[in-house]
Design a protein around this motif. Structure first.
Motif, short mmCIF file in Angstrom:
data_model
loop_
_atom_site.label_atom_id
_atom_site.label_comp_id
_atom_site.label_asym_id
_atom_site.label_seq_id
_atom_site.Cartn_x
_atom_site.Cartn_y
_atom_site.Cartn_z
N ILE A 16 53.24 25.57 80.44
CA ILE A 16 52.00 26.29 80.70
C ILE A 16 51.22 25.62 81.83
O ILE A 16 50.71 26.29 82.73
CB ILE A 16 51.14 26.38 79.43
N ARG A 17 51.13 24.30 81.79
CA ARG A 17 50.42 23.58 82.86
C ARG A 17 51.02 23.90 84.23
O ARG A 17 50.29 24.22 85.18
CB ARG A 17 50.51 22.06 82.64
N GLU A 18 52.33 23.83 84.32
CA GLU A 18 52.99 24.04 85.60
C GLU A 18 52.88 25.49 86.05
O GLU A 18 52.68 25.77 87.24
CB GLU A 18 54.46 23.61 85.51
N LEU A 19 52.99 26.43 85.10
CA LEU A 19 52.88 27.84 85.43
C LEU A 19 51.49 28.16 85.97
O LEU A 19 51.35 28.81 87.01
CB LEU A 19 53.16 28.70 84.19
N LEU A 20 50.47 27.70 85.27
CA LEU A 20 49.09 27.98 85.69
C LEU A 20 48.78 27.31 87.03
O LEU A 20 48.16 27.92 87.91
CB LEU A 20 48.10 27.51 84.63
N ALA A 21 49.20 26.07 87.18
CA ALA A 21 48.94 25.36 88.43
C ALA A 21 49.59 26.06 89.61
O ALA A 21 48.97 26.24 90.67
CB ALA A 21 49.43 23.91 88.33
N ALA A 22 50.84 26.49 89.42
CA ALA A 22 51.56 27.16 90.52
C ALA A 22 50.88 28.48 90.87
O ALA A 22 50.74 28.82 92.06
CB ALA A 22 53.01 27.40 90.10
N TYR A 23 50.44 29.22 89.87
CA TYR A 23 49.80 30.52 90.13
C TYR A 23 48.47 30.32 90.86
O TYR A 23 48.17 31.05 91.82
CB TYR A 23 49.58 31.28 88.83
N LEU A 24 47.68 29.38 90.40
CA LEU A 24 46.37 29.15 91.03
C LEU A 24 46.54 28.69 92.47
O LEU A 24 45.82 29.15 93.37
CB LEU A 24 45.58 28.11 90.24
N GLU A 25 47.50 27.82 92.71
CA GLU A 25 47.71 27.33 94.07
C GLU A 25 48.25 28.44 94.97
O GLU A 25 47.89 28.52 96.15
CB GLU A 25 48.66 26.13 94.04
N LYS A 26 49.07 29.31 94.41
CA LYS A 26 49.59 30.44 95.17
C LYS A 26 48.46 31.38 95.58
O LYS A 26 48.54 32.07 96.61
CB LYS A 26 50.62 31.20 94.33
N ASN A 27 47.39 31.39 94.78
CA ASN A 27 46.26 32.29 95.04
C ASN A 27 45.05 31.57 95.62
O ASN A 27 43.91 32.01 95.47
CB ASN A 27 45.87 33.01 93.74
N GLY A 28 45.30 30.47 96.30
CA GLY A 28 44.27 29.85 97.11
C GLY A 28 43.38 28.82 96.45
O GLY A 28 42.37 28.41 97.02
N MET A 29 43.74 28.37 95.25
CA MET A 29 42.96 27.33 94.58
C MET A 29 43.76 26.04 94.53
O MET A 29 44.98 26.04 94.69
CB MET A 29 42.59 27.76 93.15
N ARG A 30 43.07 24.95 94.30
CA ARG A 30 43.73 23.68 94.03
C ARG A 30 43.82 23.51 92.52
O ARG A 30 42.91 23.92 91.79
CB ARG A 30 42.96 22.51 94.62
N ALA A 31 44.88 22.90 92.04
CA ALA A 31 45.05 22.72 90.60
C ALA A 31 45.57 21.31 90.31
O ALA A 31 46.49 20.83 90.97
CB ALA A 31 46.01 23.75 90.03
#
Length: 245
Positions: A16-31
């Motif tokens: 879950i951590r990796e999935l959320l981090a990858a999605y947020l970074e793909k959409n312009g956020m830092r995670a």
């Protein structure tokens, strides 16, 4: 990168951590990710974050304990979006009582989490930020109270500080910005948490109750926040936007 929202994700599930981090970074956020409270504290000391995504069901110190700790610390103004694997209203209410700004029940679509994060960030920034080094303390006076909009806390007549969670502060600001006006639960939820209420959502009622406790306001004979049956709430006290102390 300086203007990019930085999100801290605390969840003991690595996938879950990796999935959320990858999605947020793909959409312009830092995670940045953490697996437990110890790692979360270390990261908070080392870096600056704009929002915390916090899992309720952590082993050891759970999300409720950590959220309550945050609200009593120097990070008390950090917006918190809580994740829970249980959909019971009680869990949502307890999370909001501990100071969470919003909640999302697992399983969820990552797009919905992203939308909730943006919503919480947007609502948090609608009101004055926690620290403004180039402006003096601004105060709003009502009844026996004074709201410090820079420190984001209350002061009673004796000058005693009463801390507010992020959600409590935003709710009070909405009331102070719209005194003597009936505000529906849906309007309050949208203004404070950036979403519409569903028919079973009582989170605003909980936040009103918590705010009344802070204000020492008797719900049976309220001086500040009155309940209008089937309509919503109205802030009935006079408000003085007096400015600097």
């Amino acid at each position: 990168m300086e203007n990019t929202d930085h999100i801290l994700i605390v969840d003991d599930d690595r996938e879950i951590r990796e999935l959320l981090a990858a999605y947020l970074e793909k959409n312009g956020m830092r995670a940045t990710v953490a697996a437990n409270g110890r790692q979360m504290r270390a990261l908070l000391e080392q870096q600056t974050f704009d929002l915390l995504v916090l899992d309720l069901m952590l082993p050891g110190e759970d999300g409720l304990t950590l959220c309550r700790e945050l609200r009593a610390s120097k990070w008390r103004a950090l917006p918190v979006l809580m994740l829970t694997a249980r959909g019971e209203e009680t869990d949502r209410i307890i999370g909001l009582e501990m100071g969470a700004d919003d909640y999302l029940t697992k399983p969820f679509a990552v797009r919905e989490l992203f939308a909730r994060i943006r919503s919480v960030l947007r609502r948090a920034r609608m009101l004055p930020p926690n620290m403004q080094v180039d402006e003096p303390g601004q105060f709003i006076t009502f009844g026996d109270w004074k709201l410090d909009t820079v420190g984001r806390h209350l002061l009673d007549r004796a000058g005693t500080v009463v801390s507010l969670s992020g959600a409590e502060y935003r709710l009070l600001r909405v009331f102070l910005d719209h005194p003597q006006r009936v505000l529906t639960r849906d309007q309050l939820l949208n203004l404070t948490q950036g979403r519409d209420a569903d028919s079973f959502d009582r989170s605003i009622d909980l936040l009103v109750s918590r705010l009344r406790q802070r204000l020492l306001d008797d719900a049976r004979e309220p001086r500040y926040i009155k309940t209008l049956r089937s309509e919503g709430y109205v802030f009935s006290s006079g408000v003085d936007l007096g400015g600097a102390a």
